[in-house]
Design an enzyme around this catalytic site. Sequence first.
Site, mmCIF file in Angstrom:
data_model
loop_
_atom_site.group_PDB
_atom_site.id
_atom_site.type_symbol
_atom_site.label_atom_id
_atom_site.label_comp_id
_atom_site.label_asym_id
_atom_site.label_seq_id
_atom_site.Cartn_x
_atom_site.Cartn_y
_atom_site.Cartn_z
ATOM 1 N N PHE A 1 68.525 -4.443 -91.074
ATOM 2 C CA PHE A 1 69.875 -3.970 -91.325
ATOM 3 C C PHE A 1 69.884 -2.470 -91.573
ATOM 4 C CE2 PHE A 1 69.784 -8.354 -92.637
ATOM 5 C CZ PHE A 1 71.028 -8.872 -92.305
ATOM 6 N N ASP A 2 70.850 -1.790 -90.999
ATOM 7 C CA ASP A 2 71.180 -0.455 -91.481
ATOM 8 C C ASP A 2 71.874 -0.630 -92.828
ATOM 9 O OD1 ASP A 2 71.751 2.395 -91.415
ATOM 10 O OD2 ASP A 2 73.810 1.814 -90.970
ATOM 11 N N LYS A 3 71.805 0.373 -93.692
ATOM 12 C CA LYS A 3 72.401 0.235 -95.023
ATOM 13 C C LYS A 3 73.875 0.625 -95.042
ATOM 14 C CE LYS A 3 71.842 3.263 -98.363
ATOM 15 N NZ LYS A 3 73.244 3.519 -98.822
ATOM 16 N N VAL B 1 70.896 -4.932 -87.042
ATOM 17 C CA VAL B 1 72.332 -4.842 -87.307
ATOM 18 C C VAL B 1 72.651 -3.405 -87.694
ATOM 19 C CG1 VAL B 1 74.283 -5.810 -88.563
ATOM 20 C CG2 VAL B 1 72.214 -7.183 -88.228
#
Length: 344
Positions: free
Chosen positions: A34-36, A230
């Site tokens: 995941f990107d944050k 994501v």
Amino acid sequence: VTVVSGIGAASRRGILVKGGAALEAAGRLKALAFDKTGTLTEGRPVVSHVVALEGRNEAEVLRLAAALERRSEHPLAHAILTAADGAGLPQVSDFRSVAGRGAEGVVDGSRYLIGSPRLFAERGIALDGATEALEAVESAGETPVILGSEEGPIAVIGIADAVRPDARTTLESLREAGVGELVMLTGDAEAPARRIAQELGVGYRARLLPDQKVEAVRELVHKHGDAGMVGDGVNDAPALAASSVGFAMGAAGTDVALETADVALMQDDLPKLAEAVHLSRSAEGIIRQNVAVSILIKGLFVLLAPFGLVALWLAVLADMGTSIAVTLNGLRLFRAKGRSRGRA
């Protein structure tokens, strides 16, 4: 039939799946990165601290920082612009964005830089005068943004972002679906990344540039065989392309991310991610059922035929009946109801 049914069912739920290969890959996921910012967090960070150095005042450094960030699409830039109220900003010339690091430009004849500590380290600019301010911001779990010139830093801005309220339930649903490893990849500093990761109970890697995110995703793919990514930003596009299946947050995502991704969530709704994975898992299971049933029935009739135990009408029934059965089984995906918030 199952693949088409699955893609149609996904589209009815606001999930755009770009082909059968993407649907099947999502059904086999073992790991997800995941990107944050904007994905696991609200993506609307706010300025919480402004530490002005060299005798400057907060309003002055905020206006200067906002002027440099005016052309940026990054959520951190929007936070600074909001804090400065976008009024009375000086003109910036020779503006240049530095991917994954920050930006720079000329204001009133002087060149200024704004971005992460990495940007200043790569330019060989010492941050000695900002050490105490940086430690205070990072210890609070905030993301530090440094404003400075070639002579040194002139301000440290602390920016905080809140976790999405539905992020934890989405991650739990993904684990239930069999996604064993969940990891957050971010360009933020160690402290804010660790705070978010601990709150959500996921692994993390901080201070990553876009190319380092790509390497991290490739490592997951090599380790698990099927690993997804994501994201929603321009910097996430290479990592989305490197994954087995890329997911883009549609409403908040950039055009580049949406174009690169294999699956687009057309609403800014994180639980749709878990719903997409559960739906893909269901499609994968139905495909296996259909193949098993078809082989079993056809194999049984092949074994019985040499003994004269198969009449013509039975053979026709087995052939057409099997086709109808697997078609109806595949169409069951259209009737499957999505789970509520965080469930597929």
